[in-house]
Write an enzyme that holds these catalytic residues in place. Structure first.
Site, short mmCIF file in Angstrom:
data_model
loop_
_atom_site.label_atom_id
_atom_site.label_comp_id
_atom_site.label_asym_id
_atom_site.label_seq_id
_atom_site.Cartn_x
_atom_site.Cartn_y
_atom_site.Cartn_z
N HIS A 1 -16.59 -1.36 8.43
CA HIS A 1 -16.46 -0.50 9.43
C HIS A 1 -17.08 -0.91 10.60
CE1 HIS A 1 -13.10 1.63 7.21
NE2 HIS A 1 -12.60 1.59 8.62
N GLU B 1 0.00 -1.62 3.54
CA GLU B 1 -1.20 -1.99 3.18
C GLU B 1 -1.68 -2.03 1.79
OE1 GLU B 1 -4.17 0.34 5.39
OE2 GLU B 1 -3.32 2.32 5.04
N ASP C 1 -6.60 -3.48 4.15
CA ASP C 1 -6.36 -3.13 2.99
C ASP C 1 -5.43 -4.09 2.38
OD1 ASP C 1 -8.11 -0.70 2.50
OD2 ASP C 1 -6.94 0.10 4.05
C1 PEP Z 1 -6.00 -1.76 7.62
O1 PEP Z 1 -6.18 -1.68 6.35
O2 PEP Z 1 -5.61 -3.03 7.81
C2 PEP Z 1 -6.35 -0.86 8.68
C3 PEP Z 1 -5.85 -1.27 9.89
O3 PEP Z 1 -6.91 0.33 8.42
P1 PEP Z 1 -8.36 0.70 8.08
O4 PEP Z 1 -8.84 -0.54 8.63
O5 PEP Z 1 -8.55 1.76 8.96
O6 PEP Z 1 -8.49 0.81 6.59
MG MG Z 2 -6.35 0.71 5.81
#
Ligand code: PEP
Ligand code: MG
Length: 755
Positions: free
Chosen positions: A363, A604, A628
């Site tokens: 993140h 995902e 994911d």
């Molecule tokens: C993902 O998993 O691609 C997504 C967009 O969600 P996050 O990155 O918040 O898990």
């Molecule tokens: Mg995700």
């Protein structure tokens, strides 16, 4: 020989510093052994090189310039085998490595011995002769003895930081980069500011200090404060601890007053290091001395020392005076950087991020991208403790980091950064242009947001709407679950700002690596556990409050899409739909002018790929979360830098899964978007155009780059690329192929530094 040995040792011991000691050794040893050359190489653990540091016989200008990789030359073989090598014809040895300009070619006899301290190779001492002849046994033993003596001095120089300084002083030091992973595109040249967990003594960096007297004063005050703490503690325990146990506190007080702690640290501060760094170095040295003692009682005292040092550092850092002065071009570096630490640096001063852990989809990398900052992740060999205040280059395309780069490297990157800036300026002009391929296919581009309370960057990026609003972030920054009214205000802000453009709000996706401070979840396998929709369906009270707030926020705007994360079973979608319908009916009964939102499903998890057609039938749209999806398809933790090389959304299996999802959704007439980081990757975007994707959602900072790809590549070319890629076996070949296509189409500036 014994007298000579004694004399050399005496002279080395009297040397002012390591550099002088090395020069005495090469001079005296060459003479004593009647050799033609004597040289010392130091091992640079950071760059994985053995560096020529002193020589008699070779060209003196080779010092600092001759650098052998850990698998290069006979010198490296001596180090890796950790034993002497004595040969009569070095140039014929299979590992011989010739460095032009050293005049080494004329020497045949070679003897190299490793310089070892506590099983660690610190360098290599060598002698060479013109004669094609081995050195005799007595000479070999002599050199081994000298190397053993030198090892002590070098180990001392290593802990005191002198060795580092010596290695640093040669400008060629970091023409070679340390490798990490590309985190966010761009090139940053600036000053490293190290972030460190204050509780971990080993992670305290060295940092230059200007007012040394002030710093010594602060250190003395911290010492006094720790002494007071210990006296108080001892008094408090008077009743409960027997006298002999309390004697330990007296020992602590003595240690704190000892010259080896107080005096040695003060000297280090006067040498220019800040107090916390100086304390760490003093303690490292003393702990080493304790560890070498035979007495187990004394060995245990090492832990006591560490505890005392922790207390001193705690007092020093508590002092508000030590707030970091962020330089104008700050590159934040750390073992692990959190979003909060990133947010602490004034935005106008922050130009890049380098982290020892994590990968492209961590993140913090997503946040860096959202802020338009170049980032390099997973630099496992990053010397965090020794990098503070140094000039570094972070190349977010290749994942390379250069520490104190030489002039030529720096000049080259400055040129690339200028080209980058020019390219970005040109791309800004695209923000009013439509996102349409040259043959007329429109692919709307949406922004991902929610990471920041500020939605201005997304608004200014020319986005066609918001494709993913991660609602967990407004939840994370609070001390409790936000209520309906609080959420209403947050959602209203973004829905209003973008209306009539669509805004996709995702329901709460916590769990995995996203924890709420007030809702702790303890699990062995959090990524396979209670996360996303699983939590909110188990707590319909949270879900209902959230979707009510979303629908109320969209009253009169009619631009709301709701997105459901982590769906792996059809029943989850049915249940979520039921709850949304219930909330909708209730709101109507409460006389709110709500309209029914469109409901989408995130793809995902692998099961969702196989259920794509049935999910699409029951939903209004699909959105592929490739971050994911890649993690779960490839069984690679998206945050673990150790396996990060295996994580790539261009893996053939991920490409197939994405393509299958698009085909299945289209077969039942539903649109599909990609909202994972894959959407902002120019190479992947090329493929997604070929797959007939309906829209893409990404960080605002990637938007113009992807628009450039879309406006430059026809669907026919993209389909041709997709056909080729489907024949390929691995992500590396696929990426190389796609990058090549981008380069040939004049879009190379998107996938490497420069224009
Ligand atoms: C993902 O998993 O691609 C997504 C967009 O969600 P996050 O990155 O918040 O898990
Ligand atoms: Mg995700």
């Amino acid at each position: 020989m014994l007298t000579t040995l004694r004399r050399i040792i005496q002279e080395v011991n009297a040397a002012r510093n390591l550099d002088q000691a090395l020069n005495i050794i090469v001079e005296q040893v060459r003479e004593a052994m009647h050799a033609d050359v004597c040289s010392v190489y130091l091992t640079d653990e950071v760059l994985h090189q053995h560096v020529l540091m002193a020589t008699r016989g070779l060209d003196p200008s080779s010092v600092g310039r001759v650098r052998l990789g850990f698998d290069q030359g006979i010198v490296s073989l001596v180090a890796s085998r950790a034993e002497p090598i004595n040969i009569d014809n070095a140039p014929q040895h299979p590992r011989y490595h010739f460095f032009p300009g050293t005049s080494e070619e004329q020497y045949y006899g070679f003897l190299g011995v490793p310089i070892i301290h506590h099983r660690k190779v610190l360098g290599v001492l060598i002698v060479q002769q013109v004669k094609p002849q081995r050195f005799d046994e007595e000479q070999e033993n002599f050199l081994i003895t000298i190397a053993a003596q030198l090892a002590g001095a070098m180990a001392h120089a290593e802990t005191s930081g002198e060795m580092e300084k010596l290695l640093n002083q040669h400008e060629t030091r970091s023409a070679r980069p340390i490798h990490g992973l590309p985190g966010a595109p761009g090139v940053a040249i600036g000053t490293a500011i190290a972030i460190y967990p204050t509780a971990d003594l080993d992670k305290i960096p060295d940092r230059p200090v200007e007012d040394m007297d002030e710093e010594v004063k602060a250190f003395n005050q911290a010492l006094e404060a720790v002494k007071n703490d210990i006296c108080t503690l001892s008094k408090r325990l008077q009743e409960v601890l027997p006298r002999e146990e309390r004697a330990l506190f007296d020992a602590y007080l003595l240690m704190l007053d000892s010259h080896s702690l107080r005096g040695a640290t003060a000297v280090r501060i006067m040498d220019g290091n800040w107090a916390p760094g100086a304390v760490r170095r003093t303690i490292e040295e003393q702990i080493q001395a304790f560890a070498e003692m035979d007495d187990p009682y004394m060995r245990e005292r090492a832990e006591d020392l560490r505890e005392l040092a922790r207390r001193i550092v705690h007092h020093l850092l508590k002092d508000a005076r030590r707030d970091v002065d962020y330089p104008e071009k700050t590159i934040l570096v750390g073992d692990e950087i959190t979003a909060a630490q990133l947010a602490e640096v004034p935005r106008e001063r922050l130009i890049g991020v380098v982290s020892a852990r994590g990968s492209r989809t961590s993140h913090v990398a997503i946040l860096a991208r959202a802020l338009g900052l170049p980032a390099v992740m997973g630099v496992t060999e990053l010397p965090v403790g020794r990098i503070d205040g140094q000039t570094i280059i972070a190349d977010g395309y290749s994942g390379n980091v250069y520490i104190n780069p030489p002039k030529q490297v720096r000049a080259e990157f400055e040129r690339l950064a200028r080209d980058e800036a020019a390219l970005s300026a040109e791309l800004v002009n695209l923000h009013n242009q439509p996102s349409v391929t040259p043959d007329g296919k429109s692919i709307p581009l949406y922004a991902n947001t929610g990471l920041l309370s500020d939605i201005t960057p997304s608004l200014n990026s020319g986005a066609d709407g918001i494709g993913l609003y991660r609602t967990e972030f407004p939840f994370m920054v609070r001390q409790r679950f936000p209520g309906e009214e609080e959420q209403l205000r947050v959602y209203q802000q973004v829905l209003k700002a973008f209306a009539p453009r669509p805004v996709t709000l995702r329901t709460l996706d916590v769990g995995g690596d996203k924890a709420l401070p007030y809702f702790p979840i303890q699990e062995d396998n959090p990524f396979l556990g209670w996360r996303g929709i699983r939590i909110t369906l188990d707590h319909p009270e949270f879900f209902l409050v959230q979707v009510r707030a979303m629908m109320r926020a969209a009253c009169g705007l009619d631009n709301l899409n709701i997105l459901l994360p982590m769906i792996s079973h059809l029943a989850e979608l049915d249940e979520a739909n039921n709850l949304i319908n219930r909330a909708y009916q209730e709101l109507l009964e409460e006389k709110y002018q709500v309209t029914k939102p469109r409901v989408g499903v995130m793809i995902e998890v692998p099961s969702a790929v196989y259920l794509a057609k049935r999910l699409a039938t029951r939903a209004d749209f699909l959105s592929i979360g490739t971050n994911d999806l890649t993690q779960y398809l490839l069984a690679v933790d998206r945050n673990n830098s150790r396996v990060a090389a295996l994580y790539d959304a261009l893996h053939p299996a991920v490409i197939d899964a994405v393509y299958k999802t698009i085909i299945d959704a289209h077969s039942v007439g539903k649109p599909v978007s990609v909202c994972g980081e894959m959407a902002g990757d120019p190479a992947a975007a090329l493929l997604l155009i070929g797959m007939d994707i309906d829209s893409l959602s990404m960080s605002a900072s990637s938007l113009n780059r992807i628009k450039w790809v879309i406006r430059s590549i026809t669907t026919e070319t993209a389909k041709g690329c997709l056909d080729e890629v489907q024949k390929m076996d691995d992500a590396v070949s696929i990426r190389n192929y796609l990058n090549n296509i981008l380069e040939q189409s004049g879009l190379g500036g998107l996938v490497r530094a420069g224009r």
